[in-house]
Design a protein around this motif. Structure first.
Motif, PDB file in Angstrom:
ATOM      1  N   ASP A 146     -19.555 -18.800  25.185  1.00  0.00           N
ATOM      2  CA  ASP A 146     -20.762 -18.247  24.576  1.00  0.00           C
ATOM      3  C   ASP A 146     -21.608 -19.391  23.998  1.00  0.00           C
ATOM      4  O   ASP A 146     -21.210 -20.561  24.041  1.00  0.00           O
ATOM      5  N   GLU A 147     -22.762 -19.048  23.458  1.00  0.00           N
ATOM      6  CA  GLU A 147     -23.667 -20.077  22.954  1.00  0.00           C
ATOM      7  C   GLU A 147     -23.045 -20.922  21.841  1.00  0.00           C
ATOM      8  O   GLU A 147     -23.164 -22.149  21.886  1.00  0.00           O
ATOM      9  N   ARG A 153     -19.967 -21.745  21.348  1.00  0.00           N
ATOM     10  CA  ARG A 153     -18.968 -22.650  21.941  1.00  0.00           C
ATOM     11  C   ARG A 153     -19.647 -23.754  22.757  1.00  0.00           C
ATOM     12  O   ARG A 153     -19.249 -24.923  22.694  1.00  0.00           O
ATOM     13  N   ARG A 206     -28.582 -25.188  27.726  1.00  0.00           N
ATOM     14  CA  ARG A 206     -28.170 -23.783  27.603  1.00  0.00           C
ATOM     15  C   ARG A 206     -28.836 -22.924  28.683  1.00  0.00           C
ATOM     16  O   ARG A 206     -28.199 -22.059  29.289  1.00  0.00           O
ATOM     17  N   ARG A 255     -23.680 -19.968  35.147  1.00  0.00           N
ATOM     18  CA  ARG A 255     -22.700 -18.911  34.876  1.00  0.00           C
ATOM     19  C   ARG A 255     -22.992 -17.687  35.752  1.00  0.00           C
ATOM     20  O   ARG A 255     -22.076 -17.103  36.346  1.00  0.00           O
TER      21      ARG A 255
END
Length: 163
Positions: free
Chosen positions: A108-109, A111, A137, A144
């Motif tokens: 997730d963001e 991490r 990001r 992803r």
């Protein structure tokens, strides 16, 4: 390594042709055909963020063998197919793609942010600031989604970047 990276989800035939390529010239010819088709449903651009993404998912370095599987295989950790220093061509199998997709779903963001800001500023050439993180990001999200689609389709993948 500052050029634009692209991942392509491969059919079985494309993967077989890449693996059968006799030399670097033949590998690049196969890659050129894959790139020329530019199948937008089966590719993900990572622009220049591929460098930071790999470092964040591996061990912080820009190497083929750094980090732990499966995250290390999202960019450089697969099978290198090109021996020259002017191009990178790395193949991942359908099983590796599925493993990477599952592992990426857990990043997730917060991490990603933690891993990004832990990069060694002496080794990483990027700015390592909020703007650089936002850029990374964004492209990480594209990657992803790509792995999720490729895994759902049972495809392997190839990562390419010219240097």
């Amino acid at each position: 390594m500052g050029c634009r990276g692209v991942h392509f989800a491969l059919t079985e035939e494309q993967a077989a042709r890449l693996l059968a390529a006799a030399d670097d010239e033949a590998v690049l010819a196969e890659v050129a055909g894959i790139e020329e088709a530019w199948d937008t449903n089966h590719l993900a651009e990572t622009d220049k963020a591929w460098d930071a993404i790999h470092r964040c998912l591996a061990d912080g370095t820009l190497s083929y063998d750094g980090g732990d599987y499966p995250l290390s295989h999202a960019v450089l950790g697969g099978l290198p197919l090109y021996g020259g220093d002017d191009y990178v061509v790395v193949l991942t199998t359908p099983q590796e793609v599925a493993d990477v997709a599952a592992a990426l779903a857990g990043i997730d963001e917060p991490r990603l942010r933690e891993r990004f800001f832990a990069l060694d500023p002496e080794d990483y050439d990027g700015a390592r600031d909020e703007e650089d993180f936002g850029y990374t990001r964004h492209w990480f999200g594209e990657l992803r989604a790509f792995f999720a689609r490729a895994a759902a389709d049972g495809r392997g993948a190839v990562f390419t970047v010219s240097q």
